[in-house]
Design an enzyme around this catalytic site. Structure first.
Site, mmCIF file in Angstrom:
data_model
loop_
_atom_site.group_PDB
_atom_site.id
_atom_site.type_symbol
_atom_site.label_atom_id
_atom_site.label_comp_id
_atom_site.label_asym_id
_atom_site.label_seq_id
_atom_site.Cartn_x
_atom_site.Cartn_y
_atom_site.Cartn_z
ATOM 1 N N GLY A 7 1.011 -1.338 0.412
ATOM 2 C CA GLY A 7 0.105 0.091 -0.307
ATOM 3 C C GLY A 7 0.777 1.404 0.243
ATOM 4 N N ALA A 8 0.362 2.497 -0.409
ATOM 5 C CA ALA A 8 1.069 3.862 -0.451
ATOM 6 C C ALA A 8 -0.255 4.364 -0.397
ATOM 7 C CB ALA A 8 1.276 4.053 -1.769
ATOM 8 N N GLY A 9 -0.233 4.099 1.640
ATOM 9 C CA GLY A 9 -1.705 4.998 2.181
ATOM 10 C C GLY A 9 -0.489 6.367 3.196
ATOM 11 N N VAL A 11 -0.014 5.762 6.177
ATOM 12 C CA VAL A 11 1.362 4.826 7.221
ATOM 13 C C VAL A 11 2.476 4.735 6.165
ATOM 14 C CG1 VAL A 11 2.472 3.470 8.282
ATOM 15 C CG2 VAL A 11 0.379 4.978 8.658
ATOM 16 N N GLY A 12 2.360 3.557 5.015
ATOM 17 C CA GLY A 12 2.968 2.907 4.376
ATOM 18 C C GLY A 12 3.659 4.257 3.477
ATOM 19 N N ASN A 102 -1.894 -2.174 14.699
ATOM 20 C CA ASN A 102 -2.386 -1.964 15.383
ATOM 21 C C ASN A 102 -3.313 -3.355 16.327
ATOM 22 O OD1 ASN A 102 -1.694 0.956 15.880
ATOM 23 N ND2 ASN A 102 -3.626 1.611 15.527
ATOM 24 N N LYS A 185 1.951 -0.278 23.279
ATOM 25 C CA LYS A 185 1.085 0.432 21.906
ATOM 26 C C LYS A 185 -0.115 -0.054 22.138
ATOM 27 C CE LYS A 185 0.175 2.648 17.421
ATOM 28 N NZ LYS A 185 0.889 2.364 16.214
ATOM 29 N N GLU A 268 -11.756 -0.873 13.178
ATOM 30 C CA GLU A 268 -11.449 -1.917 13.067
ATOM 31 C C GLU A 268 -11.553 -2.788 15.168
ATOM 32 O OE1 GLU A 268 -6.553 -1.669 11.878
ATOM 33 O OE2 GLU A 268 -7.080 -0.552 13.480
#
Length: 305
Positions: A7-9, A11-12, A102, A185, A268
Protein backbone atom coordinates in the site's frame (compact mmCIF):
# COMPACT_ATOMS: atom_id res chain seq x y z
CA UNK A 1 18.02 -4.32 0.37
CA UNK A 2 14.82 -4.68 -1.68
CA UNK A 3 11.82 -3.35 0.25
CA UNK A 4 8.17 -3.97 -0.61
CA UNK A 5 5.64 -1.61 1.00
CA UNK A 6 2.10 -2.98 0.96
CA UNK A 7 0.00 0.00 0.00
CA UNK A 8 0.96 3.64 -0.47
CA UNK A 9 -1.44 5.15 2.01
CA UNK A 10 -0.90 7.54 4.88
CA UNK A 11 1.47 5.21 6.78
CA UNK A 12 3.10 3.10 4.08
CA UNK A 13 3.37 6.07 1.74
CA UNK A 14 5.08 8.12 4.42
CA UNK A 15 7.65 5.62 5.70
CA UNK A 16 8.19 4.03 2.29
CA UNK A 17 8.58 7.47 0.78
CA UNK A 18 11.19 8.45 3.35
CA UNK A 19 13.16 5.28 2.59
CA UNK A 20 12.96 5.98 -1.15
CA UNK A 21 14.02 9.57 -0.50
CA UNK A 22 17.15 8.24 1.20
CA UNK A 23 17.88 6.05 -1.84
CA UNK A 24 16.69 2.61 -0.74
CA UNK A 25 15.19 0.22 -3.31
CA UNK A 26 11.47 0.60 -2.48
CA UNK A 27 8.49 -0.79 -4.38
CA UNK A 28 4.84 -0.15 -3.46
CA UNK A 29 2.28 -2.96 -3.84
CA UNK A 30 -0.87 -1.13 -4.90
CA UNK A 31 -4.29 -1.56 -6.45
CA UNK A 32 -5.39 -0.15 -9.82
CA UNK A 33 -6.80 3.14 -8.54
CA UNK A 34 -3.77 4.02 -6.44
CA UNK A 35 -1.40 2.96 -9.23
CA UNK A 36 -3.15 5.29 -11.66
CA UNK A 37 -3.01 8.11 -9.11
CA UNK A 38 0.70 7.60 -8.50
CA UNK A 39 1.54 7.38 -12.19
CA UNK A 40 -0.33 10.61 -12.85
CA UNK A 41 0.79 12.66 -9.85
CA UNK A 42 3.70 10.76 -8.25
CA UNK A 43 3.97 10.23 -4.51
CA UNK A 44 3.94 13.57 -2.72
CA UNK A 45 4.79 13.85 0.98
CA UNK A 46 3.95 17.14 2.65
CA UNK A 47 5.47 17.07 6.13
CA UNK A 48 6.65 19.25 9.00
CA UNK A 49 9.94 17.36 8.55
CA UNK A 50 10.32 18.38 4.92
CA UNK A 51 8.44 17.69 1.70
CA UNK A 52 9.37 15.08 -0.86
CA UNK A 53 7.90 14.36 -4.28
CA UNK A 54 8.99 11.48 -6.52
CA UNK A 55 7.79 8.87 -9.00
CA UNK A 56 7.62 5.58 -7.05
CA UNK A 57 8.09 2.06 -8.33
CA UNK A 58 4.78 0.18 -8.13
CA UNK A 59 3.68 -3.42 -8.36
CA UNK A 60 0.27 -5.05 -8.57
CA UNK A 61 -0.65 -8.43 -7.06
CA UNK A 62 -1.03 -10.14 -10.42
CA UNK A 63 2.38 -9.02 -11.68
CA UNK A 64 5.57 -11.04 -11.26
CA UNK A 65 8.61 -10.04 -9.23
CA UNK A 66 11.44 -11.72 -7.36
CA UNK A 67 10.95 -12.18 -3.60
CA UNK A 68 11.78 -9.12 -1.52
CA UNK A 69 14.15 -8.85 1.44
CA UNK A 70 11.59 -7.14 3.64
CA UNK A 71 7.85 -6.48 3.42
CA UNK A 72 6.50 -3.40 5.22
CA UNK A 73 2.86 -4.17 6.00
CA UNK A 74 0.79 -1.14 6.99
CA UNK A 75 -2.74 -2.11 5.96
CA UNK A 76 -5.79 -1.85 8.19
CA UNK A 77 -6.80 -5.10 9.90
CA UNK A 78 -9.90 -5.51 7.72
CA UNK A 79 -7.61 -5.62 4.65
CA UNK A 80 -5.16 -8.10 6.18
CA UNK A 81 -6.61 -11.26 4.64
CA UNK A 82 -6.45 -9.79 1.15
CA UNK A 83 -2.95 -8.50 1.76
CA UNK A 84 -1.76 -11.94 2.87
CA UNK A 85 -3.22 -13.52 -0.27
CA UNK A 86 -1.47 -10.99 -2.51
CA UNK A 87 1.89 -11.30 -0.75
CA UNK A 88 2.67 -14.99 -1.21
CA UNK A 89 4.44 -14.63 -4.59
CA UNK A 90 6.75 -11.94 -3.20
CA UNK A 91 7.79 -13.70 0.02
CA UNK A 92 10.86 -15.90 -0.29
CA UNK A 93 12.86 -18.08 2.05
CA UNK A 94 14.72 -15.13 3.61
CA UNK A 95 12.01 -12.46 3.49
CA UNK A 96 11.28 -10.53 6.69
CA UNK A 97 7.67 -9.40 7.18
CA UNK A 98 7.41 -6.25 9.28
CA UNK A 99 3.79 -5.47 10.28
CA UNK A 100 2.79 -2.02 11.51
CA UNK A 101 -0.83 -2.81 12.37
CA UNK A 102 -2.27 -1.88 15.74
CA UNK A 103 -3.24 -4.72 18.08
CA UNK A 104 -1.70 -8.19 18.26
CA UNK A 105 -3.96 -10.77 16.61
CA UNK A 106 -2.46 -10.10 13.17
CA UNK A 107 0.88 -11.55 14.31
CA UNK A 108 -0.61 -15.02 14.62
CA UNK A 109 -2.35 -14.65 11.24
CA UNK A 110 0.96 -13.79 9.58
CA UNK A 111 2.79 -16.63 11.32
CA UNK A 112 0.16 -19.10 10.12
CA UNK A 113 0.45 -17.79 6.57
CA UNK A 114 4.23 -17.42 6.26
CA UNK A 115 5.88 -19.22 9.18
CA UNK A 116 7.26 -18.22 12.56
CA UNK A 117 10.70 -17.21 11.32
CA UNK A 118 9.59 -14.69 8.69
CA UNK A 119 7.53 -12.45 10.97
CA UNK A 120 9.37 -9.79 12.96
CA UNK A 121 7.83 -7.21 15.29
CA UNK A 122 6.91 -3.67 14.47
CA UNK A 123 4.81 -0.63 15.27
CA UNK A 124 4.67 3.03 14.38
CA UNK A 125 3.57 6.36 15.75
CA UNK A 126 2.74 8.90 13.06
CA UNK A 127 -0.02 11.43 12.48
CA UNK A 128 -0.59 11.32 8.73
CA UNK A 129 -3.46 11.20 6.28
CA UNK A 130 -4.15 11.21 2.54
CA UNK A 131 -5.86 14.21 1.01
CA UNK A 132 -8.31 13.99 -1.90
CA UNK A 133 -5.51 13.97 -4.47
CA UNK A 134 -3.59 11.16 -2.73
CA UNK A 135 -0.96 13.40 -1.17
CA UNK A 136 0.49 12.17 2.15
CA UNK A 137 0.02 14.91 4.77
CA UNK A 138 2.15 14.43 7.91
CA UNK A 139 1.52 17.03 10.56
CA UNK A 140 3.25 16.36 13.89
CA UNK A 141 6.81 16.04 15.22
CA UNK A 142 6.28 12.32 15.93
CA UNK A 143 7.09 10.02 13.02
CA UNK A 144 8.53 6.88 14.60
CA UNK A 145 8.78 3.34 13.29
CA UNK A 146 10.00 0.73 15.78
CA UNK A 147 11.08 -2.78 14.75
CA UNK A 148 12.95 -5.79 16.06
CA UNK A 149 13.14 -9.54 16.36
CA UNK A 150 10.23 -10.81 18.43
CA UNK A 151 12.77 -12.86 20.40
CA UNK A 152 14.65 -9.68 21.30
CA UNK A 153 17.86 -11.01 19.73
CA UNK A 154 20.13 -8.82 17.62
CA UNK A 155 20.43 -11.12 14.65
CA UNK A 156 22.47 -10.56 11.53
CA UNK A 157 19.36 -9.89 9.47
CA UNK A 158 17.93 -7.34 11.90
CA UNK A 159 21.29 -5.53 11.93
CA UNK A 160 21.19 -5.35 8.13
CA UNK A 161 17.65 -4.01 8.32
CA UNK A 162 18.76 -1.39 10.83
CA UNK A 163 21.44 -0.27 8.39
CA UNK A 164 18.90 0.01 5.57
CA UNK A 165 16.56 2.05 7.76
CA UNK A 166 19.23 4.41 9.08
CA UNK A 167 19.81 7.91 7.78
CA UNK A 168 16.23 8.73 6.75
CA UNK A 169 14.13 11.77 7.63
CA UNK A 170 11.88 9.57 9.79
CA UNK A 171 12.82 7.89 13.08
CA UNK A 172 13.42 4.18 12.51
CA UNK A 173 14.44 2.55 15.80
CA UNK A 174 15.60 -1.00 16.53
CA UNK A 175 14.11 -2.39 19.75
CA UNK A 176 15.37 -5.30 21.86
CA UNK A 177 11.89 -5.55 23.45
CA UNK A 178 9.58 -5.12 20.50
CA UNK A 179 6.85 -7.46 21.79
CA UNK A 180 6.54 -5.44 24.98
CA UNK A 181 6.43 -2.21 22.99
CA UNK A 182 3.72 -3.66 20.72
CA UNK A 183 1.58 -4.60 23.73
CA UNK A 184 2.13 -1.17 25.27
CA UNK A 185 0.96 0.50 22.08
CA UNK A 186 -2.03 -1.85 21.93
CA UNK A 187 -3.02 -0.76 25.43
CA UNK A 188 -2.51 2.90 24.53
CA UNK A 189 -4.51 2.68 21.28
CA UNK A 190 -7.27 0.65 22.93
CA UNK A 191 -7.78 3.44 25.44
CA UNK A 192 -7.27 6.52 23.27
CA UNK A 193 -9.30 5.20 20.33
CA UNK A 194 -11.93 3.78 22.63
CA UNK A 195 -12.73 6.92 24.60
CA UNK A 196 -12.47 9.38 21.70
CA UNK A 197 -14.73 7.25 19.50
CA UNK A 198 -17.16 6.67 22.37
CA UNK A 199 -17.56 10.36 23.17
CA UNK A 200 -17.08 11.59 19.57
CA UNK A 201 -14.70 14.26 20.86
CA UNK A 202 -10.99 15.13 20.95
CA UNK A 203 -9.09 14.01 24.02
CA UNK A 204 -9.01 17.49 25.62
CA UNK A 205 -12.71 17.89 26.44
CA UNK A 206 -12.87 14.27 27.58
CA UNK A 207 -10.08 14.83 30.09
CA UNK A 208 -11.81 17.90 31.48
CA UNK A 209 -14.82 15.98 32.82
CA UNK A 210 -14.83 13.63 35.78
CA UNK A 211 -16.73 11.09 33.67
CA UNK A 212 -14.17 11.23 30.87
CA UNK A 213 -11.15 11.15 33.14
CA UNK A 214 -12.57 8.18 35.00
CA UNK A 215 -13.34 6.36 31.75
CA UNK A 216 -9.75 6.74 30.55
CA UNK A 217 -8.42 5.22 33.77
CA UNK A 218 -10.99 2.41 33.76
CA UNK A 219 -10.36 1.38 30.15
CA UNK A 220 -6.61 1.35 30.81
CA UNK A 221 -7.16 -0.84 33.88
CA UNK A 222 -9.58 -3.28 32.26
CA UNK A 223 -7.59 -3.72 29.04
CA UNK A 224 -4.33 -4.18 30.96
CA UNK A 225 -5.98 -6.79 33.19
CA UNK A 226 -6.97 -8.86 30.14
CA UNK A 227 -3.53 -8.49 28.58
CA UNK A 228 -1.84 -9.70 31.75
CA UNK A 229 -4.18 -12.70 31.77
CA UNK A 230 -2.78 -13.43 28.30
CA UNK A 231 0.72 -13.19 29.83
CA UNK A 232 1.57 -10.12 27.79
CA UNK A 233 4.92 -8.63 28.87
CA UNK A 234 3.47 -5.38 30.20
CA UNK A 235 5.74 -3.23 32.31
CA UNK A 236 4.82 -2.66 35.94
CA UNK A 237 2.61 0.43 36.35
CA UNK A 238 2.35 0.89 32.58
CA UNK A 239 -1.22 2.09 33.15
CA UNK A 240 0.09 5.11 35.08
CA UNK A 241 2.68 5.89 32.42
CA UNK A 242 0.12 5.74 29.62
CA UNK A 243 -2.38 7.82 31.57
CA UNK A 244 0.31 10.48 31.93
CA UNK A 245 0.97 10.26 28.20
CA UNK A 246 -2.70 10.72 27.37
CA UNK A 247 -2.92 13.59 29.84
CA UNK A 248 -0.07 15.34 28.04
CA UNK A 249 -1.52 15.05 24.54
CA UNK A 250 -2.70 18.11 22.63
CA UNK A 251 -6.20 19.31 23.50
CA UNK A 252 -7.54 18.77 19.97
CA UNK A 253 -5.94 15.33 19.43
CA UNK A 254 -8.24 12.76 17.82
CA UNK A 255 -7.52 9.08 17.31
CA UNK A 256 -7.28 7.71 13.77
CA UNK A 257 -10.22 5.41 14.52
CA UNK A 258 -12.35 8.41 15.44
CA UNK A 259 -11.29 10.20 12.26
CA UNK A 260 -12.28 7.11 10.24
CA UNK A 261 -15.73 7.20 11.87
CA UNK A 262 -16.10 10.87 10.98
CA UNK A 263 -15.38 9.94 7.35
CA UNK A 264 -17.85 7.02 7.49
CA UNK A 265 -14.99 4.56 6.85
CA UNK A 266 -14.50 1.02 8.17
CA UNK A 267 -13.12 0.55 11.68
CA UNK A 268 -11.09 -2.17 13.42
CA UNK A 269 -13.68 -3.09 16.06
CA UNK A 270 -13.05 -6.84 16.08
CA UNK A 271 -9.30 -6.63 15.67
CA UNK A 272 -8.78 -4.24 18.59
CA UNK A 273 -11.70 -4.85 20.95
CA UNK A 274 -13.30 -8.14 19.89
CA UNK A 275 -9.95 -9.84 20.45
CA UNK A 276 -9.78 -8.52 24.02
CA UNK A 277 -13.38 -9.47 24.75
CA UNK A 278 -12.84 -13.04 23.57
CA UNK A 279 -9.78 -13.26 25.81
CA UNK A 280 -11.72 -11.77 28.74
CA UNK A 281 -14.52 -14.29 28.32
CA UNK A 282 -12.08 -17.20 28.13
CA UNK A 283 -10.47 -16.00 31.37
CA UNK A 284 -13.83 -15.19 33.07
CA UNK A 285 -12.88 -11.51 33.43
CA UNK A 286 -15.46 -8.72 33.41
CA UNK A 287 -14.52 -5.67 31.30
CA UNK A 288 -17.74 -3.62 30.94
CA UNK A 289 -16.08 -0.46 29.62
CA UNK A 290 -14.22 -2.35 26.90
CA UNK A 291 -17.52 -4.04 26.02
CA UNK A 292 -19.24 -0.64 25.85
CA UNK A 293 -16.64 0.65 23.41
CA UNK A 294 -16.95 -2.49 21.28
CA UNK A 295 -20.74 -2.16 21.23
CA UNK A 296 -20.46 1.46 20.16
CA UNK A 297 -18.24 0.49 17.23
CA UNK A 298 -20.43 -2.43 16.15
CA UNK A 299 -23.51 -0.17 16.17
CA UNK A 300 -21.56 2.34 14.07
CA UNK A 301 -20.68 -0.44 11.59
CA UNK A 302 -24.35 -1.38 11.18
CA UNK A 303 -25.52 2.23 10.91
CA UNK A 304 -22.88 3.15 8.33
CA UNK A 305 -23.62 0.29 5.94
Amino acid sequence: MRILVVGAGAVGGYFGGRLAEKGEDVTFLVRDRREHQLKEHGLHIESVHGDHHFQPKTLKAEEKAEPFDVVLLSTKAYHLEGAIDSLHPFVGENTMILPLLNGMSHVEDLIQAFGEEKVIGGLCFVESTLDASGKVIQTSPIHDLVFGERSGNRTERITRLEEAFSGTKANFRLSDAIEQEMWHKYLFITTLSGVTSLYRAPIGPIRETAEGEGRIKTVLSQAAMVMRKLEAPLAEKIEDALYDKISGMGYSMKSSLQRDMEKNLSVEADHLYGYLLEAAESQDVEVPDVRLIYGNLKIYEIASQ
